[in-house]
Design a protein around this motif. Structure first.
Motif, short mmCIF file in Angstrom:
data_model
loop_
_atom_site.label_atom_id
_atom_site.label_comp_id
_atom_site.label_asym_id
_atom_site.label_seq_id
_atom_site.Cartn_x
_atom_site.Cartn_y
_atom_site.Cartn_z
N GLU A 248 0.82 -1.21 0.00
CA GLU A 248 0.00 0.00 0.00
C GLU A 248 0.85 1.26 0.00
OE1 GLU A 248 -2.60 -0.27 3.29
OE2 GLU A 248 -3.90 -1.80 2.38
N LEU A 249 1.99 1.21 0.74
CA LEU A 249 2.88 2.37 0.74
C LEU A 249 3.47 2.60 -0.65
CD1 LEU A 249 4.77 1.87 4.12
CD2 LEU A 249 3.17 3.70 3.55
N GLU A 250 3.85 1.50 -1.31
CA GLU A 250 4.37 1.67 -2.68
C GLU A 250 3.31 2.24 -3.60
OE1 GLU A 250 5.76 -2.09 -3.87
OE2 GLU A 250 7.55 -2.08 -2.56
N GLU A 251 2.05 1.74 -3.47
CA GLU A 251 0.97 2.29 -4.31
C GLU A 251 0.73 3.75 -4.01
OE1 GLU A 251 -2.34 -0.17 -3.64
OE2 GLU A 251 -1.59 -1.87 -4.82
N ARG A 252 0.80 4.12 -2.71
CA ARG A 252 0.59 5.52 -2.34
C ARG A 252 1.70 6.40 -2.91
NH1 ARG A 252 -0.70 6.59 3.80
NH2 ARG A 252 -2.56 5.45 3.12
#
Length: 363
Positions: A248-252
């Motif tokens: 999720e952090l990478e997507e954000r």
């Protein structure tokens, strides 16, 4: 003489019964042997060995030679999950046996406990029989002393017939004292036997309590293993959650990059809009100049109509000229509106400059 011989016969019968009791109270457990690893005391590493249970002795053999022999008399046996058995004795350090499986470790723990308990019961029974033998030996000694006293009394009777009655009285008194002593000793023996029975009952109760405590320990170990498995599953779930959070952090971060790119595009579009607005203002100024020129043309036409009232041909020509100018003005206004629409639709700057040039040409 009769009393001393009876006491000796009773002592011999007690010795035979003692030997029979020891032989019957010494159970021989079934032999048990297995390949295992052991650790003695505070040793850091386990060593491979061949363990063999023989009676109340645990034999440790390595390479076909006896390494150690542990007596199980008074030993405490503890089962340690998953497959270890700890042996606590008074005269030697703690011995830890590591078996190949949990079932085999439990089997060894039960066999060692039976051997230890069997030796404990045999010791208690042997101590009780030895106490009885000591009592009867004391009776035998007292009978021997009595026999010596009777012999001295008989010699005194043979030497002094006159003192026979007095000697008989003394002998009777001595026999009464001996009988009283024997009665006291029998009563003390009965009390000792009662105390031994009470101690045996207490020992049985302690053994039952120890069995219940061992059952509680095993249940507690099972609970601990289940809690450890639950904790492992929770840790695995936490690891999966951490992986999801990282994704999720990478997507954000990617969405933030896209947002910055969109902001840059919007900034470039706003700059383009500002340039278009400047161009529109210039066109509006040129349109106002064209309108002023048109107004001046109208005034000139009015003056020309006033002057050429008499001249119809000139008037018609002027009207035709005025109509043509109005048509041009309308077409210029339409072109300006179309240019504004094109500006609003974000068309290229080249079309705007061409429209402005055509508008200047018409004015």
């Amino acid at each position: 003489m009769v009393t001393a011989s009876g006491a000796s016969r009773r002592a011999r019968s007690l010795q035979s019964s003692l030997a029979k009791g020891v032989a019957s109270s010494d159970p021989q457990p079934s032999p048990l042997s297995a390949e295992a690893s052991y650790k003695l005391g505070a040793a850091l590493w386990h060593s491979r060995c061949h363990a063999r249970l023989q009676g109340d002795l645990l034999l440790i053999e390595r390479s076909g030679k006896q390494e150690a022999a542990v007596s199980l008399r008074g030993a405490t046996i503890n089962f340690s999950a998953p497959s270890s058995v700890r042996i606590h004795t008074v005269s030697s350090p703690v011995l830890t046996l590591q078996l190949s499986s949990q079932d085999e470790a439990q089997q060894w723990s039960l066999a060692l406990s039976r051997s230890s308990k069997g030796t404990k019961g045999a010791d208690h029974h042997l101590q009780a029989l030895q106490g009885k033998l000591e009592d009867f030996q004391s009776l035998k000694e007292s009978a021997a002393r009595t026999e010596a006293e009777l012999q001295r009394a008989l010699r005194q009777v043979e030497q002094a017939v006159a003192d026979l009655r007095e000697g008989e009285k003394k002998a009777c008194a001595q026999q009464d004292a001996m009988q009283a002593q024997l009665n006291l000793e029998a009563e003390a023996r009965r009390k000792t036997e009662d105390q031994v029975r009470d101690l045996e009952a207490k020992l049985a109760a302690e053994l039952e309590a120890r069995k219940s405590a061992q059952a509680q320990v095993t249940s507690t170990e099972l609970k601990l293993t289940s809690e450890i498995a639950a904790r492992k599953s929770a840790e695995e779930q936490c690891q999966t959650l951490h992986a999801q959070l990282a994704l999720e952090l990478e997507e954000r971060q990617e969405s933030e990059k896209l947002g910055r790119a969109l902001e840059q595009e919007l900034a470039s579009e706003s700059e383009f809009r500002k340039v278009a607005e400047v161009r529109v203002r210039e066109l509006e100024r040129s349109l106002s100049a064209a309108e002023e020129t048109a107004a001046s043309d109208r005034r000139r036409l009015v003056a020309a109509e006033a002057r050429l009232t008499a001249e119809k041909d000139c008037r018609k020509a002027a009207e035709e000229n005025r109509a043509s100018l109005e048509n041009r003005l309308a077409s210029a206004e339409q072109e300006i509106e179309m240019e504004l629409a094109r500006r609003r639709a974000k068309e290229c700057m080249g079309c705007t400059s061409e429209a402005a040039g055509s508008l200047v040409a018409t004015s």
